[in-house]
Design an enzyme around this catalytic site. Structure first.
Site, PDB file in Angstrom:
ATOM      1  N   TYR A  61       0.851  -1.187   0.000  1.00 50.69           N
ATOM      2  CA  TYR A  61       0.000   0.000   0.000  1.00 50.69           C
ATOM      3  C   TYR A  61       0.892   1.245   0.000  1.00 50.69           C
ATOM      4  O   TYR A  61       1.732   1.412   0.882  1.00 50.69           O
ATOM      5  CB  TYR A  61      -0.887  -0.030   1.240  1.00 50.69           C
ATOM      6  CG  TYR A  61      -2.009   0.993   1.300  1.00 50.69           C
ATOM      7  CD1 TYR A  61      -2.146   2.016   0.368  1.00 50.69           C
ATOM      8  CD2 TYR A  61      -2.962   0.923   2.306  1.00 50.69           C
ATOM      9  CE1 TYR A  61      -3.186   2.922   0.442  1.00 50.69           C
ATOM     10  CE2 TYR A  61      -4.010   1.826   2.389  1.00 50.69           C
ATOM     11  CZ  TYR A  61      -4.110   2.828   1.462  1.00 50.69           C
ATOM     12  OH  TYR A  61      -5.137   3.734   1.538  1.00 50.69           O
ATOM     13  N   CYS A  62       0.719   2.108  -1.017  1.00 54.82           N
ATOM     14  CA  CYS A  62       1.450   3.379  -1.109  1.00 54.82           C
ATOM     15  C   CYS A  62       2.958   3.116  -1.087  1.00 54.82           C
ATOM     16  O   CYS A  62       3.480   2.436  -1.958  1.00 54.82           O
ATOM     17  CB  CYS A  62       0.998   4.319   0.008  1.00 54.82           C
ATOM     18  SG  CYS A  62       1.653   6.011  -0.127  1.00 54.82           S
ATOM     19  N   LEU A  63       3.682   3.632  -0.095  1.00 52.96           N
ATOM     20  CA  LEU A  63       5.122   3.370  -0.019  1.00 52.96           C
ATOM     21  C   LEU A  63       5.404   1.875   0.085  1.00 52.96           C
ATOM     22  O   LEU A  63       6.428   1.390  -0.421  1.00 52.96           O
ATOM     23  CB  LEU A  63       5.721   4.091   1.189  1.00 52.96           C
ATOM     24  CG  LEU A  63       5.796   5.617   1.116  1.00 52.96           C
ATOM     25  CD1 LEU A  63       6.278   6.182   2.444  1.00 52.96           C
ATOM     26  CD2 LEU A  63       6.713   6.057  -0.002  1.00 52.96           C
ATOM     27  N   LEU A 118      -1.378  -1.026  -4.183  1.00 48.09           N
ATOM     28  CA  LEU A 118      -2.490  -0.134  -3.864  1.00 48.09           C
ATOM     29  C   LEU A 118      -1.983   1.306  -3.854  1.00 48.09           C
ATOM     30  O   LEU A 118      -1.120   1.658  -3.048  1.00 48.09           O
ATOM     31  CB  LEU A 118      -3.089  -0.486  -2.498  1.00 48.09           C
ATOM     32  CG  LEU A 118      -3.540  -1.930  -2.295  1.00 48.09           C
ATOM     33  CD1 LEU A 118      -4.064  -2.129  -0.870  1.00 48.09           C
ATOM     34  CD2 LEU A 118      -4.600  -2.317  -3.312  1.00 48.09           C
TER      35      LEU A 118
END
Length: 592
Positions: A326-328, A354
């Site tokens: 997710y993200c990073l 994501l």
């Protein structure tokens, strides 16, 4: 709307404004301006002049000197609009100047129905748009300077909105008349409470006492089964008799805490995954201090997903997993996949990204903070401290949506005297984490600034020059249409970079709400397209919209890589002895 009548005002019209109302209003107005100055001139990314406005301002001044006619044209247009406004008000005509769609500052009926507030609103909108037009049309400005000036100017315009001042906000005045000015006294008490609790004037989106992690949030039962200095690995209890053979590994971003995926019951992605028959493991990153200043991006790879894979095999006996970033966490997962491909390591059988960028060609509004000079100043500061303070990143992202994420809370908390609503997502968003100096500077320079992750051999991790184009792992890429942190037209580039099958899905809403979208709520839909066209525009033109959450669509996709079913597992079944109950101790460290 038809023509309106000016309300009659006579000598007998009662006007009761307590003295304390005026005094407290003045104090809170001053606090609001100080709050704006902190966010624009010091808060963003932890530097004194994050946007180098002194340089950009000089460039704007020179532009106006070179082309005074441009400024004169804007002034003439603004003046003509004011004259037209005066004529319309005299004739009681309808509004010609209206707020932008989605601007919630002027929702109160009095902004339209009361001629005085209507005049204030329209005057503000005309002036604000004129000021922004000066920057927009200034000739000869570098694109980077123009972008920084537009952002800073917008911050000023937003801060000076009449809705932010007690004496020009009809909702606040109404509350003052109804309570005898008590709302402002309550607001002042809220301000003092915030100072005592967090040590900052920040108009918080959530109060630290609203929730408690482990009591109200992050309640999915499980155990910490492994830990090192960078993370704890949590394994969750099964709720089904049978589970997919391959466990599921979740990699959250390290600039926030993992429980965004385990909010209140009914809003927990992790609990939903467990209920779908997945053996779920999640990485809970440490909230680092100076002692971890030396930890680099490759340390996060080695001690994060790679250490987790080894631990999962010990815990379950399964070598293969499906992974979600997710993200990073998704950026780290993409880099790890490229590293593993180069090493011949095939343990990750499917990957889900994501709201994660792999190509950083266009990073959206965040890019205004990122150039050589800005990063050099950031490096100087965080190297002194040993880490990037998570609160400065929190401030920066709030400033990108100042009206919604700063000023609406300023009005609610300090002018209306209300407490922030108990909203789990906002509470989590306020619970920020630090980032080690070495890791963050590597990440900002090599990915955001130089965009080297997309280049074959562009970055080297643990002795391996990685190439994301070599990744053949089946991948599900979810983006969201309103994401201002990882713009979807940039995340779409992943479909053109990976060499394996990639399914791209576009969700409604933004970076968080579009991801944490439980099916039971039926709040946001999503788009799919079986063909990955060369450009995001072509993809969207041929996409099909679906009502409801993307979660079931993803679960159908990832279940194809589940490896069959077997009897449910529980923490402690394998070689790893549980260390402590979920959510663990790493997640408990707060700034405040």
């Amino acid at each position: 709307m038809g023509k309106r009548k000016m309300p009659a005002v006579t000598e007998d019209t009662p006007v009761a404004v307590p003295v304390e109302f005026v005094k407290t209003s003045t104090r809170l107005t001053r606090t609001g301006l100080e709050l704006w100055l902190k966010h624009v001139t010091r808060g963003s990314m932890g530097t004194d002049d994050p946007l180098r406005l002194s340089e950009a301002g000089m460039a704007l001044g020179m532009s106006l000197l070179r082309d005074p006619a441009g400024l004169a044209r804007v002034q003439a247009r603004v003046w003509s609009e004011y004259l037209a406004l005066a004529a319309r008000l005299l004739n009681a005509e309808d509004d010609p100047v209206t707020p932008e769609r989605g601007d919630r500052r002027f929702r109160d009926d009095a902004w339209d129905d009361n001629p005085v507030f209507d005049l204030i609103k329209q005057s503000y909108l005309i002036a604000g748009r004129g000021i922004l037009e000066v920057v927009e049309q200034a000739a000869g400005l570098e694109d980077a300077d123009r972008q920084r000036l537009k952002f800073a100017t917008q911050q000023v315009v937003d801060a000076l909105a009449p809705s932010n001042f007690a004496m020009t906000n009809p909702q606040v005045l109404r509350a003052a008349l109804e309570t005898g000015g008590r709302n402002l006294l309550d607001g002042l008490n809220n301000l003092l409470d915030d100072l005592a609790t967090t040590g900052r004037v920040e108009a918080p989106m959530a109060h630290p006492t609203h929730f408690e992690v482990g009591r109200d949030l992050a309640l999915t039962p499980g155990q910490v089964v492994y830990q090192n200095e960078l993370m704890q690995l949590i394994q969750y209890d099964a709720t089904t008799e049978k589970v997919h053979r391959r466990p599921l590994l979740l990699l959250p971003p390290w600039m926030n805490k993992f429980y965004v995926m385990d909010l209140r019951p009914g809003n927990s992605f992790i609990q939903w995954l467990v209920d779908q028959g997945h053996t779920v493991f999640v990485v809970s990153w440490v909230n680092p201090g100076r002692e971890l200043a030396h930890k680099s991006f490759e340390d996060y790879m080695l001690q994060g997903p790679l250490a987790a894979l080894d631990a999962i095999e010990q815990a379950t006996g399964e070598r293969e997993v499906n992974a979600v970033g997710y993200c990073l966490g998704g950026i780290l997962l993409a880099a790890t996949l490229a590293w593993m491909t180069a090493k011949g390591d095939d343990r990750i059988k499917s990957a889900t990204l994501l709201t994660s960028m792999v190509d950083f060609t266009d990073t959206g509004e965040v890019s205004m903070f990122i150039d050589d000079k800005g990063i050099a100043e950031l490096e100087r500061r965080i190297n002194e401290q040993g880490y990037l303070d998570g609160r400065s990143v929190y401030d920066t992202f709030r400033s990108l949506r100042a009206n919604d994420l700063i000023w609406s809370f300023y009005v609610n908390n300090y002018l209306l005297g209300n407490k922030p609503a108990a909203f789990d997502l906002l509470y989590w968003n306020s619970d920020s984490t630090n980032m080690p100096a070495a890791m963050h500077t590597f990440f900002m320079r090599n990915m955001y600034l130089k965009n080297l992750l997309r280049e074959p051999g562009g970055i080297t991790l643990a002795g391996v020059a990685v190439d994301v184009a070599s990744v053949k792992t089946p991948t599900y890429v979810l983006s969201t249409v309103e994401d201002h942190i990882a713009p979807w037209k940039t995340t779409y580039h992943t479909t053109q970079l990976f060499s394996g099958p990639v399914k791209f899905v576009l969700g409604e809403s933004g970076h968080i709400a579009g991801v944490i979208n439980p099916p039971a709520k039926g709040k946001y839909g999503y788009w799919t397209n079986a063909e990955n066209h060369a450009t995001p525009a072509e993809w969207f033109d041929g996409a099909r919209h679906h009502n409801g959450s993307w979660w079931p669509d993803w679960n159908r996709w990832v279940s194809r890589y589940g490896g069959g079913k077997k009897a449910a597992r529980k923490p402690g079944d394998g070689a790893l002895v549980p260390l402590e109950p979920a959510p663990g101790s790493y997640v408990m460290k707060r700034h405040d």
